[in-house]
Design a protein around this motif. Structure first.
Motif, short mmCIF file in Angstrom:
data_model
loop_
_atom_site.label_atom_id
_atom_site.label_comp_id
_atom_site.label_asym_id
_atom_site.label_seq_id
_atom_site.Cartn_x
_atom_site.Cartn_y
_atom_site.Cartn_z
N ALA A 67 14.87 -0.79 -22.75
CA ALA A 67 14.57 0.10 -21.62
C ALA A 67 14.25 1.48 -22.18
O ALA A 67 14.88 1.93 -23.13
N VAL A 68 13.26 2.11 -21.60
CA VAL A 68 12.87 3.46 -22.00
C VAL A 68 12.99 4.35 -20.78
O VAL A 68 12.49 4.02 -19.70
N VAL A 69 13.65 5.49 -20.95
CA VAL A 69 13.85 6.43 -19.86
C VAL A 69 13.02 7.67 -20.15
O VAL A 69 13.14 8.28 -21.21
N ILE A 70 12.16 8.04 -19.19
CA ILE A 70 11.34 9.25 -19.33
C ILE A 70 11.47 10.10 -18.08
O ILE A 70 11.80 9.61 -17.01
N GLU A 71 11.19 11.38 -18.24
CA GLU A 71 11.19 12.29 -17.10
C GLU A 71 9.78 12.35 -16.55
O GLU A 71 8.81 12.49 -17.30
N ASP A 72 9.65 12.21 -15.24
CA ASP A 72 8.35 12.24 -14.58
C ASP A 72 7.94 13.70 -14.41
O ASP A 72 8.20 14.31 -13.39
N VAL A 73 7.32 14.27 -15.44
CA VAL A 73 7.00 15.69 -15.47
C VAL A 73 5.60 15.95 -14.94
O VAL A 73 4.68 15.17 -15.18
N ASN A 74 5.43 17.06 -14.23
CA ASN A 74 4.13 17.48 -13.74
C ASN A 74 3.42 18.25 -14.85
O ASN A 74 3.58 19.47 -14.97
N MET A 75 2.66 17.55 -15.67
CA MET A 75 2.03 18.18 -16.83
C MET A 75 0.92 19.15 -16.43
O MET A 75 0.73 20.17 -17.09
N LYS A 76 0.21 18.85 -15.36
CA LYS A 76 -0.86 19.75 -14.92
C LYS A 76 -0.28 21.09 -14.50
O LYS A 76 -0.78 22.15 -14.89
#
Length: 169
Positions: A67-76
């Protein structure tokens, strides 16, 4: 830490020179078309290098973890608001998350996305207290005596939140 190679930054001087030459050519001429192709090839090379790096990094993560956990970041928004434009776009974060998602799905593994409003940098990974932190402050210091690099503390918080969400599902 991903240590992105910054392919666009490396090619910036060549690109600038090629685009300067293009701007001096008469639009529509044979030499203008030839120079336009040179500029396009440089952009394509940068894109291919970035894509290759992202494929390798996502394959590495997908094969090593269940499982990989990432933060849903607003890159724009980050690139515009914080003046990190070229650096943020050179990372190719959206493309990376897409690659990672399909590679994990192929292997029957999970990708957990943490909400972008989760206070990963403001929360102490030791005691759970929250405090405001300006971006210029690179070391997280809590009142409980816990001291850690800001990004490392944030990564621990994201991991813990991902484990919590995995346990719920």
């Amino acid at each position: 830490k991903a240590n992105y190679p910054r392919y666009y930054r490396q090619a910036l001087d060549k690109l600038a020179k090629a685009q300067r030459i293009l701007s001096r050519r008469k639009k529509g001429s044979a030499r203008w078309n030839k120079q336009r192709l040179v500029v396009a090839k440089l952009h394509e090379k940068v894109a291919n290098q970035r894509m290759n790096f992202l494929h390798h990094k996502s394959k590495e993560l997908a094969s090593n973890f269940d499982a990989v956990v990432i933060e849903d970041v607003n890159m724009k928004g980050m690139s515009q608001a914080l003046h990190f434009g070229k650096s943020v776009h050179d990372n190719g974060w959206g493309m990376f998350t897409t690659f990672l998602a399909y590679k994990l799905k192929e292997q029957g593994k999970q990708l957990v996305k943490i909400d972008k409003w989760f206070p990963s940098t403001k929360k102490c990974s030791c005691c759970g207290k929250e405090k405001e932190m300006p971006l210029s402050e690179r070391v997280y210091k809590c009142s409980c005596g816990f001291v850690l690099d800001r990004d490392h503390n944030s990564a621990i918080n994201i991991k813990n939140e991902g484990l919590r969400l995995l346990a719920l599902s």
